[in-house]
Design a protein around this motif. Structure first.
Motif, short mmCIF file in Angstrom:
data_model
loop_
_atom_site.label_atom_id
_atom_site.label_comp_id
_atom_site.label_asym_id
_atom_site.label_seq_id
_atom_site.Cartn_x
_atom_site.Cartn_y
_atom_site.Cartn_z
N TRP A 176 0.85 -1.20 0.00
CA TRP A 176 0.00 0.00 0.00
C TRP A 176 0.88 1.25 0.00
O TRP A 176 0.67 2.16 -0.80
CB TRP A 176 -0.91 -0.04 1.23
N VAL A 177 1.85 1.26 0.88
CA VAL A 177 2.77 2.39 1.00
C VAL A 177 3.52 2.60 -0.32
O VAL A 177 3.55 3.71 -0.86
CB VAL A 177 3.75 2.16 2.17
N SER A 178 4.09 1.55 -0.85
CA SER A 178 4.89 1.66 -2.09
C SER A 178 4.06 2.13 -3.27
O SER A 178 4.50 2.98 -4.05
CB SER A 178 5.54 0.31 -2.43
N GLU A 179 2.87 1.56 -3.41
CA GLU A 179 2.00 1.95 -4.53
C GLU A 179 1.63 3.43 -4.45
O GLU A 179 1.62 4.13 -5.47
CB GLU A 179 0.74 1.10 -4.56
N LEU A 180 1.29 3.90 -3.27
CA LEU A 180 0.90 5.30 -3.14
C LEU A 180 2.07 6.24 -3.40
O LEU A 180 1.89 7.31 -3.98
CB LEU A 180 0.29 5.56 -1.76
N ILE A 181 3.25 5.83 -2.99
CA ILE A 181 4.44 6.64 -3.27
C ILE A 181 4.71 6.68 -4.77
O ILE A 181 4.97 7.74 -5.34
CB ILE A 181 5.66 6.10 -2.49
N GLN A 182 4.63 5.54 -5.43
CA GLN A 182 4.93 5.47 -6.86
C GLN A 182 3.95 6.26 -7.72
O GLN A 182 4.33 6.74 -8.79
CB GLN A 182 4.94 4.01 -7.33
N LYS A 183 2.71 6.40 -7.25
CA LYS A 183 1.68 7.09 -8.05
C LYS A 183 1.72 8.61 -7.88
O LYS A 183 0.93 9.31 -8.51
CB LYS A 183 0.29 6.56 -7.70
N ARG A 184 2.62 9.10 -7.05
CA ARG A 184 2.73 10.55 -6.90
C ARG A 184 3.22 11.16 -8.19
O ARG A 184 3.94 10.51 -8.93
CB ARG A 184 3.70 10.91 -5.76
N TYR B 117 -0.11 13.52 -6.88
CA TYR B 117 -1.57 13.50 -6.93
C TYR B 117 -2.07 14.91 -7.21
O TYR B 117 -1.55 15.87 -6.63
CB TYR B 117 -2.13 12.98 -5.60
N SER B 118 -3.05 15.02 -8.07
CA SER B 118 -3.57 16.34 -8.42
C SER B 118 -4.58 16.86 -7.40
O SER B 118 -4.84 18.06 -7.35
CB SER B 118 -4.21 16.30 -9.81
N SER B 119 -5.12 15.96 -6.58
CA SER B 119 -6.09 16.37 -5.56
C SER B 119 -6.08 15.37 -4.42
O SER B 119 -5.64 14.23 -4.58
CB SER B 119 -7.51 16.44 -6.17
N LYS B 120 -6.61 15.80 -3.27
CA LYS B 120 -6.74 14.89 -2.13
C LYS B 120 -7.66 13.73 -2.51
O LYS B 120 -7.41 12.60 -2.12
CB LYS B 120 -7.32 15.63 -0.92
N GLU B 121 -8.69 14.02 -3.27
CA GLU B 121 -9.63 12.97 -3.68
C GLU B 121 -8.92 11.89 -4.50
O GLU B 121 -9.20 10.70 -4.34
CB GLU B 121 -10.79 13.57 -4.48
N GLN B 122 -8.01 12.31 -5.37
CA GLN B 122 -7.27 11.33 -6.18
C GLN B 122 -6.38 10.46 -5.28
O GLN B 122 -6.31 9.25 -5.47
CB GLN B 122 -6.42 12.05 -7.23
N LEU B 123 -5.75 11.07 -4.29
CA LEU B 123 -4.93 10.31 -3.33
C LEU B 123 -5.79 9.33 -2.56
O LEU B 123 -5.45 8.15 -2.44
CB LEU B 123 -4.23 11.26 -2.37
N TYR B 124 -6.93 9.77 -2.04
CA TYR B 124 -7.80 8.90 -1.24
C TYR B 124 -8.38 7.78 -2.08
O TYR B 124 -8.52 6.64 -1.61
CB TYR B 124 -8.90 9.70 -0.55
N GLN B 125 -8.71 8.09 -3.33
CA GLN B 125 -9.23 7.03 -4.21
C GLN B 125 -8.16 5.99 -4.48
O GLN B 125 -8.43 4.78 -4.43
CB GLN B 125 -9.74 7.62 -5.52
N GLU C 4 -10.59 1.38 6.74
CA GLU C 4 -11.19 2.60 7.29
C GLU C 4 -10.20 3.34 8.18
O GLU C 4 -10.12 4.57 8.14
CB GLU C 4 -12.46 2.27 8.09
N ILE C 5 -9.46 2.61 8.98
CA ILE C 5 -8.46 3.23 9.87
C ILE C 5 -7.38 3.91 9.03
O ILE C 5 -7.01 5.06 9.29
CB ILE C 5 -7.85 2.18 10.82
N ALA C 6 -6.87 3.21 8.03
CA ALA C 6 -5.81 3.76 7.19
C ALA C 6 -6.27 5.04 6.49
O ALA C 6 -5.55 6.05 6.45
CB ALA C 6 -5.34 2.73 6.17
N LEU C 7 -7.47 5.01 5.92
CA LEU C 7 -7.98 6.17 5.20
C LEU C 7 -8.29 7.32 6.16
O LEU C 7 -8.05 8.50 5.83
CB LEU C 7 -9.20 5.80 4.37
N PHE C 8 -8.79 7.00 7.34
CA PHE C 8 -9.05 8.03 8.35
C PHE C 8 -7.73 8.72 8.73
O PHE C 8 -7.66 9.95 8.80
CB PHE C 8 -9.70 7.37 9.57
N ARG C 9 -6.71 7.94 8.96
CA ARG C 9 -5.41 8.50 9.33
C ARG C 9 -4.80 9.30 8.18
O ARG C 9 -4.23 10.37 8.40
CB ARG C 9 -4.45 7.39 9.77
#
Length: 166
Positions: free
Chosen positions: A27-35, A37-45, A155-160
């Motif tokens: 999860w961590v690696s994928e989110l870092i690689q996709k940077r 992000y144009s918006s918070k919504e794109q990051l959360y999605q 839910e915890i991860a997204l909340f944080r």
């Protein structure tokens, strides 16, 4: 932290931010690689979509780093940020002695049945609501409970993440 700042962090710094949300390396690696992000919504999605791919082995490892519900102090092995998250999330749980004992016994019963800690998004729930959910989930099958744990951890991860990235 602002999204723009997060997008520009070194990978090692971004990793620390995301690991405080959940200890699932993919999860961590994928989110870092996709940077970026144009918006918070794109990051959360992206975070939500990646969470849907978690395997039970990853979730099990993440559970080993989570404090038990009702424990007012997070484990010392957690980062300072994770301890802060845990304390804030559980701060609203009012517990009298009877409720505290019921949560403790419920946790023991749960761990005996499922082999891991009871996990629930505590933020926004009362101690009684958590106890009711614990009791309800004790009748789940292993497969049903794994589905619920996956949802709660997500839910915890997204909340944080939502608290961390503005």
């Amino acid at each position: 932290m602002q999204l723009e700042t997060f997008n520009q962090l070194a990978s090692s710094q971004a990793r620390l931010i995301l690991q405080a949300c959940v200890h699932i390396p993919t999860w961590v690696s994928e989110l870092i690689q996709k940077r970026p992000y144009s918006s918070k919504e794109q990051l959360y999605q992206a975070a939500d979509e990646q969470a849907a791919t978690w395997q039970w082995s990853e979730i099990s490892e993440a559970l080993a780093k989570h404090p038990r519900i009702g424990e007012k102090k997070a484990a010392a092995v957690l980062s300072g940020k994770e301890q802060q998250f845990s304390q804030r999330e559980q701060a609203q749980i009012e517990t009298d002695a009877v409720l505290q004992l019921a949560l403790y016994q419920g946790n023991l019963d749960y761990e005996y049945k499922f082999g891991h800690i009871f996990l629930i998004r505590a933020a926004g729930r009362s101690g009684q609501q958590i106890l009711s959910e614990l009791q309800r989930r004790l009748v789940n099958t292993v497969e049903q409970e794994q589905t619920e744990v996956r949802q709660q951890l997500s839910e915890i991860a997204l909340f944080r993440l939502n608290q961390e990235i503005q």
